[in-house]
Write a protein that holds these residues in place. Structure first.
Motif, short mmCIF file in Angstrom:
data_model
loop_
_atom_site.label_atom_id
_atom_site.label_comp_id
_atom_site.label_asym_id
_atom_site.label_seq_id
_atom_site.Cartn_x
_atom_site.Cartn_y
_atom_site.Cartn_z
N ASP A 1 0.81 -1.22 0.00
CA ASP A 1 0.00 0.00 0.00
C ASP A 1 0.84 1.28 0.00
O ASP A 1 0.32 2.36 -0.27
CB ASP A 1 -1.02 0.00 1.15
N TRP B 1 -2.32 -9.30 3.47
CA TRP B 1 -3.25 -9.66 2.40
C TRP B 1 -4.34 -8.62 2.19
O TRP B 1 -4.84 -8.46 1.08
CB TRP B 1 -3.83 -11.06 2.65
N SER B 2 -4.71 -7.90 3.26
CA SER B 2 -5.73 -6.89 3.02
C SER B 2 -5.15 -5.78 2.14
O SER B 2 -5.83 -5.26 1.25
CB SER B 2 -6.31 -6.36 4.33
N VAL C 1 -5.09 -7.26 -1.52
CA VAL C 1 -6.42 -7.40 -2.12
C VAL C 1 -7.02 -6.03 -2.45
O VAL C 1 -7.59 -5.83 -3.52
CB VAL C 1 -7.35 -8.20 -1.19
N VAL C 2 -6.85 -5.09 -1.54
CA VAL C 2 -7.40 -3.75 -1.77
C VAL C 2 -6.69 -3.09 -2.96
O VAL C 2 -7.32 -2.43 -3.78
CB VAL C 2 -7.27 -2.90 -0.48
N GLY C 3 -5.39 -3.33 -3.09
CA GLY C 3 -4.65 -2.77 -4.21
C GLY C 3 -5.03 -3.39 -5.55
O GLY C 3 -4.76 -2.83 -6.60
N ALA D 1 -8.25 -4.49 -6.21
CA ALA D 1 -9.69 -4.67 -5.94
C ALA D 1 -10.50 -4.97 -7.19
O ALA D 1 -11.42 -5.81 -7.16
CB ALA D 1 -10.23 -3.41 -5.25
N VAL E 1 -14.67 -4.91 -0.70
CA VAL E 1 -13.50 -4.75 -1.57
C VAL E 1 -13.84 -3.90 -2.79
O VAL E 1 -13.02 -3.11 -3.25
CB VAL E 1 -12.95 -6.13 -1.99
N ALA F 1 -13.04 -0.30 -3.10
CA ALA F 1 -11.66 0.13 -3.37
C ALA F 1 -11.30 0.00 -4.85
O ALA F 1 -10.18 0.34 -5.24
CB ALA F 1 -10.69 -0.69 -2.52
N ALA F 2 -12.23 -0.54 -5.65
CA ALA F 2 -11.92 -0.73 -7.08
C ALA F 2 -12.15 0.58 -7.83
O ALA F 2 -13.27 1.05 -7.91
CB ALA F 2 -12.80 -1.83 -7.66
N ALA G 1 -5.62 4.05 -2.04
CA ALA G 1 -6.66 3.01 -2.06
C ALA G 1 -7.15 2.67 -0.65
O ALA G 1 -8.35 2.69 -0.37
CB ALA G 1 -6.14 1.77 -2.75
N ALA H 1 -12.82 -1.73 2.85
CA ALA H 1 -12.23 -2.82 2.07
C ALA H 1 -11.21 -3.57 2.91
O ALA H 1 -11.20 -4.81 2.97
CB ALA H 1 -11.58 -2.27 0.81
N VAL H 2 -10.34 -2.81 3.57
CA VAL H 2 -9.34 -3.44 4.43
C VAL H 2 -10.03 -4.23 5.54
O VAL H 2 -9.68 -5.37 5.85
CB VAL H 2 -8.40 -2.37 5.03
N VAL I 1 -11.56 -7.63 4.26
CA VAL I 1 -10.56 -8.69 4.03
C VAL I 1 -9.99 -9.17 5.36
O VAL I 1 -9.86 -10.37 5.60
CB VAL I 1 -9.43 -8.19 3.10
N THR I 2 -9.67 -8.22 6.23
CA THR I 2 -9.10 -8.59 7.52
C THR I 2 -10.06 -9.48 8.31
O THR I 2 -9.65 -10.47 8.92
CB THR I 2 -8.77 -7.31 8.35
N MET J 1 -10.23 -13.03 6.76
CA MET J 1 -8.96 -13.74 6.93
C MET J 1 -8.69 -14.08 8.38
O MET J 1 -8.10 -15.12 8.68
CB MET J 1 -7.82 -12.95 6.32
#
Lengths: 393, 393
Positions: free
Chosen positions: A85, A240-241, A244-246, A248, B269, B272-273, B287, B294-295, B298-299, B302
């Motif tokens: 990020d 990983w968050s 994944v966000v990067g 998306a 997510v 963030a796209a 992002a 989004a973060v 995912v967090t 996971m």
């Protein structure tokens, strides 16, 4: 009876080094420290930077290089190995700080980094090359670093808009640490890793999350299938968050396709779900007759899944190859596997893949040796003759 | 230098056999033939039935037993090993055909079979005991059968409404073929296998189905994570559609929970796209700032996935145990693994688990040896001294 010789290590991948230092590695996490260790071991001068003095000191103490001093010679190559990020921001800073250097990053997402660098750095972005080593571990940090982390791995190089000499410098780096350069566009890379890495990670986590509330004795029935499908669910949520966000866009695109398939599967299968005590249950074998759509829904997704699975390349990047499997029962005692492999080695048979399965309540494992089909039958006979319990397939 | 001795096979699990024949095995597929082979090997008289004369002949030729003749002695135990969608019907037939026998089945779904048997067979259902061996292979049919298939595996016994002597006969059978009986209720069993087996199968297929349309060079980036998560996607769609349809209620219950999690993940997510060329991309590192949800999404999944994964019991059914991993580079040549294991055996170190990873374009593999933490450091030193390239963790 074998007379095993000493283990012969593979050829040093760094026998010829094309990278001429100094190389500045920014970020002393798993990837940065591993890269620095590999370069240092190959005799390249490595300078280190990290916002954390602790990580920096650990990397230095491991022999990865020494912290960069303002008096030091200018680096010819800067590798940004920060969390994804902040990768673009650090690349932009480094392009400005070292106007003669090629700058690359190792972030798992490439399009967004390239867009940010290009928007901020203008013409200086020609000295930037994106890259992404397909290597990692479930552990992170300098303490998990390893000079051999990249040996034999694909390493994507994204050089859209880069100067040719900048791309060459990064390709040389990749080869110098034993990896294989793979040239791709940024969008192509991001779509690829979404499918082969980011989405599998999330799906594994979604599946494993269902185990949280499961009774103990249900978990006692777990087999190798559950272990395999959830292994990567143990990965680091923070790292990983950011990944994944990067990425998306590509990730949500694939997740939506999975959701469409999942919706169809749930619709199809739920038609076969009868409440307990339903009169239909009194007639044997009715479920499938009552719900042909259920059978069709499962068959469809499994057939397509099988076709997708078969496309994953086999060992050494070649086409998937069918190996023959030889299964052997192995007692759970020191040296058992050694005797087995020693016996296999005596016969001159190469083991292409290996798997070991253990089960609840028994001190016996099942070893699966994958060998060339032409070698399988003779191997089974020979192992049997040496007293092994070979599972006949 | 080691002097490997002959492989010592594990103790024969059938040294004491409690099952007194004859046993009739109905269905000569993988499970039926494997069971018949194990019983025959233990000296039990085995009678065989199958609607396919070809399968029957193959099982007979493999030494599994002989086809049942109407003149034969009445069986004391009948094992129904047919496909799951016809198991209940066959159990009901067998209860009627052999009024003195205990009848069991090995279908992967238990509640529906028990309900159908109970509804049709009335009081005769007391001679029925449901069972389910947690064993199988990706291949099916008599040709893949194996007398050792059940050794060390859990084998669920469902005896709700069964006579105690019927349950005992089935437990004896389980122990005689080397498996471990696990007593469960039918509903409890079905919920458990939905979570640890049926849903993982479907999720693996859903994920692998996304690989169907992927470009070749995207697949060339595939690593061990993708291989592990999609391995079981290669399973048989016909068998699995019967299993899933038979357990439709519990399976769809879990699939819906996964869909809920997936919906939240996609919603989170996708925020963030950004479309390519978005002005936001010009500001580095935006992002995550733009999409804190989004973060978080995912967090969350996971973290829960990691907690679920950690609950899977380790080797031998005990609590998950942390082994230390020792990684070694292994050249791709006959006998390399043999030398490695032989060297490890010399040191008296037991290998608790083993993994072998290969990558594209290199003739080198990375072997991961899991050993007790107390043994790891000495092992690394000793292997290093013998010339192995040990990856320092």
């Amino acid at each position: 009876m074998s007379t095993p010789t000493q283990g012969t290590p593979p050829t040093n991948p760094s026998a010829t080094v094309s990278t001429t230092g100094p190389v500045l590695v920014v970020g002393s996490g798993l990837l940065g420290t591993s890269l620095a260790l590999a370069l240092s071991a190959a005799g390249v001068e490595v300078q280190l930077e990290d916002t954390s003095p602790t990580s920096l000191a650990l990397a230095r103490d491991m022999g990865a290089g020494r912290p960069r001093d303002p008096q030091d010679e200018e680096p010819r190559l800067v590798v940004v190995a920060t969390p994804p990020d902040v990768a673009a921001a650090v690349v932009i800073d480094q392009l400005a700080a070292h106007p003669g250097a090629v700058v690359t990053d190792v972030a798992s997402v490439k399009e967004r980094v390239a867009a940010e660098v290009s928007a901020s750095a203008g013409r200086q972005a020609r000295r930037y090359v994106g890259s992404h080593p397909m290597a990692g571990r479930e552990r992170s940090g300098a303490g998990a670093a390893d000079a051999d982390l990249f040996v034999g791995r694909p390493w994507v190089v994204v050089a859209e808009g880069s100067a040719p000499e900048a791309e060459l410098a990064v390709r040389n780096l990749v080869v110098d640490v034993g990896a294989t350069p793979v040239r791709m566009g940024a969008a192509e890379h991001d779509a690829a890793v979404a499918a082969v890495s980011h989405v599998p990670q999330l799906v594994s986590s979604l599946l494993a999350a269902r185990l949280e509330g499961l009774p103990e004795n249900a978990l006692s029935l777990a087999g190798q299938g559950l272990r395999d499908t959830t292994r990567i669910a143990a990965s680091d949520p923070r790292l990983w968050s950011a990944i994944v966000v990067g990425n998306a866009g590509p990730v949500t695109g694939i997740l939506r396709q999975i959701r469409d398939d999942l919706d169809r599967l749930i619709d199809g299968v739920s038609a076969a779900a009868l409440p307990p005590g339903s009169p239909q249950l009194a007639a044997p074998g009715r479920a499938a007759v009552l719900a042909p759509g259920a059978v069709g829904a499962v068959t469809d997704v499994m057939t397509r899944g099988g076709a997708g699975r078969a496309r994953i390349p086999g060992k050494h990047g070649g086409a998937p190859r069918r190996y023959a499997e030889v299964q052997v029962l192995v007692p759970d005692s020191a040296g058992s596997l050694g005797r087995l492999f020693s016996d296999v080695g005596d016969l001159g048979v190469n083991i292409e893949d290996f798997d070991m399965e253990h089960s609840a309540g028994q001190s016996v494992g099942i070893a699966t040796l994958s060998v060339l089909p032409s070698a399988a039958q003779a191997l089974e006979k020979a192992l049997d003759a040496r007293g092994w319990r070979v599972v006949v397939a």
